[in-house]
Design a protein around this motif. Structure first.
Motif, mmCIF file in Angstrom:
data_model
loop_
_atom_site.group_PDB
_atom_site.id
_atom_site.type_symbol
_atom_site.label_atom_id
_atom_site.label_comp_id
_atom_site.label_asym_id
_atom_site.label_seq_id
_atom_site.Cartn_x
_atom_site.Cartn_y
_atom_site.Cartn_z
ATOM 1 N N GLU A 71 8.568 -5.544 22.636
ATOM 2 C CA GLU A 71 8.183 -4.144 22.770
ATOM 3 C C GLU A 71 9.396 -3.237 22.928
ATOM 4 N N VAL A 72 10.347 -3.624 23.769
ATOM 5 C CA VAL A 72 11.538 -2.804 23.995
ATOM 6 C C VAL A 72 12.419 -2.788 22.748
ATOM 7 N N ALA A 73 12.541 -3.922 22.054
ATOM 8 C CA ALA A 73 13.343 -3.976 20.827
ATOM 9 C C ALA A 73 12.752 -3.095 19.728
ATOM 10 N N ALA A 74 11.434 -2.922 19.764
ATOM 11 C CA ALA A 74 10.771 -2.074 18.776
ATOM 12 C C ALA A 74 10.881 -0.593 19.138
ATOM 13 N N GLY A 75 11.498 -0.287 20.263
ATOM 14 C CA GLY A 75 11.684 1.101 20.670
ATOM 15 C C GLY A 75 10.662 1.581 21.674
ATOM 16 N N GLY A 76 9.772 0.714 22.112
ATOM 17 C CA GLY A 76 8.744 1.085 23.072
ATOM 18 C C GLY A 76 9.209 0.905 24.505
ATOM 19 N N ALA A 77 8.247 0.969 25.402
ATOM 20 C CA ALA A 77 8.539 0.795 26.821
ATOM 21 C C ALA A 77 7.423 -0.041 27.448
ATOM 22 N N VAL A 78 7.777 -0.772 28.489
ATOM 23 C CA VAL A 78 6.805 -1.592 29.221
ATOM 24 C C VAL A 78 6.962 -1.282 30.703
ATOM 25 N N THR A 79 5.840 -0.977 31.344
ATOM 26 C CA THR A 79 5.845 -0.728 32.780
ATOM 27 C C THR A 79 5.234 -1.930 33.484
ATOM 28 N N LEU A 80 5.970 -2.501 34.407
ATOM 29 C CA LEU A 80 5.454 -3.573 35.256
ATOM 30 C C LEU A 80 5.140 -2.932 36.609
ATOM 31 N N PRO A 81 3.863 -2.712 36.908
ATOM 32 C CA PRO A 81 3.488 -2.005 38.132
ATOM 33 C C PRO A 81 4.123 -2.621 39.375
ATOM 34 N N LEU A 91 7.223 -2.902 39.977
ATOM 35 C CA LEU A 91 8.597 -3.342 39.717
ATOM 36 C C LEU A 91 9.416 -2.252 39.046
ATOM 37 N N GLY A 92 8.957 -1.805 37.873
ATOM 38 C CA GLY A 92 9.702 -0.779 37.175
ATOM 39 C C GLY A 92 9.311 -0.674 35.722
ATOM 40 N N LYS A 93 10.087 0.103 34.995
ATOM 41 C CA LYS A 93 9.812 0.378 33.588
ATOM 42 C C LYS A 93 11.013 -0.057 32.754
ATOM 43 N N PHE A 94 10.750 -0.857 31.723
ATOM 44 C CA PHE A 94 11.771 -1.293 30.784
ATOM 45 C C PHE A 94 11.623 -0.439 29.534
ATOM 46 N N ALA A 95 12.713 0.156 29.062
ATOM 47 C CA ALA A 95 12.650 1.016 27.885
ATOM 48 C C ALA A 95 13.923 0.874 27.064
ATOM 49 N N ARG A 132 21.800 1.368 20.610
ATOM 50 C CA ARG A 132 20.643 1.415 21.504
ATOM 51 C C ARG A 132 20.898 0.481 22.676
ATOM 52 N N VAL A 133 20.420 0.879 23.841
ATOM 53 C CA VAL A 133 20.586 0.064 25.040
ATOM 54 C C VAL A 133 19.257 -0.041 25.774
ATOM 55 N N ALA A 134 19.095 -1.115 26.516
ATOM 56 C CA ALA A 134 17.916 -1.290 27.354
ATOM 57 C C ALA A 134 18.153 -0.556 28.664
ATOM 58 N N LYS A 135 17.111 0.070 29.163
ATOM 59 C CA LYS A 135 17.206 0.800 30.420
ATOM 60 C C LYS A 135 16.067 0.347 31.320
ATOM 61 N N VAL A 136 16.370 0.104 32.583
ATOM 62 C CA VAL A 136 15.355 -0.283 33.559
ATOM 63 C C VAL A 136 15.324 0.780 34.645
ATOM 64 N N THR A 137 14.144 1.348 34.871
ATOM 65 C CA THR A 137 13.955 2.314 35.935
ATOM 66 C C THR A 137 13.121 1.631 37.011
ATOM 67 N N ILE A 138 13.647 1.549 38.204
ATOM 68 C CA ILE A 138 12.988 0.857 39.302
ATOM 69 C C ILE A 138 11.823 1.704 39.828
ATOM 70 N N ALA A 139 10.700 1.050 40.106
ATOM 71 C CA ALA A 139 9.512 1.738 40.609
ATOM 72 C C ALA A 139 9.736 2.227 42.038
ATOM 73 N N LYS A 140 9.077 3.340 42.369
ATOM 74 C CA LYS A 140 9.203 3.908 43.700
ATOM 75 C C LYS A 140 8.732 2.928 44.771
ATOM 76 N N ALA A 141 7.677 2.163 44.474
ATOM 77 C CA ALA A 141 7.171 1.192 45.448
ATOM 78 C C ALA A 141 8.236 0.168 45.809
#
Length: 96
Positions: free
Chosen positions: A40-50, A52-56, A80-89
């Motif tokens: 999903e991320v390689a295709a340019g999308g994003a995945v949210t793991l509730p 944990l965070g969001k991979f984009a 292009r680079v992978a980015k991980v945003t950590i969830a607030k929880a």
């Protein structure tokens, strides 16, 4: 406070124990999750793991960079680079 990161073997064992499954099933689940997120991320999308965070995937423009050894300026192509945003929880649990 710094400790060694959890290895894949330790993660699979902990996952198996937490879910009540055997290690083979836990390893297959981890491999499937990794494959899904990677595709999903390689295709340019994003995945949210509730929780944990969001991979984009993020596009970076072409730019000038500096070689730290020589100080020489050189051109770096767009990439292009992978980015991980950590969830607030997770942030809240870490800082509690």
């Amino acid at each position: 406070m710094t400790q060694k990161p959890m290895t894949k073997t330790q993660l699979v064992a902990a996952l198996a124990e937490a879910t009540g499954a055997d290690k083979k099933t836990a390893d297959a689940n981890l491999a499937a999750l990794t494959e899904i997120v990677t595709k999903e991320v390689a295709a340019g999308g994003a995945v949210t793991l509730p929780g944990l965070g969001k991979f984009a995937c993020r596009a970076r423009p072409a730019r000038m960079v500096r070689n730290p050894a020589t100080g020489e300026q050189m051109h770096k192509d767009a990439d292009r680079v992978a980015k991980v945003t950590i969830a607030k929880a997770l942030k809240d649990v870490i800082n509690a």
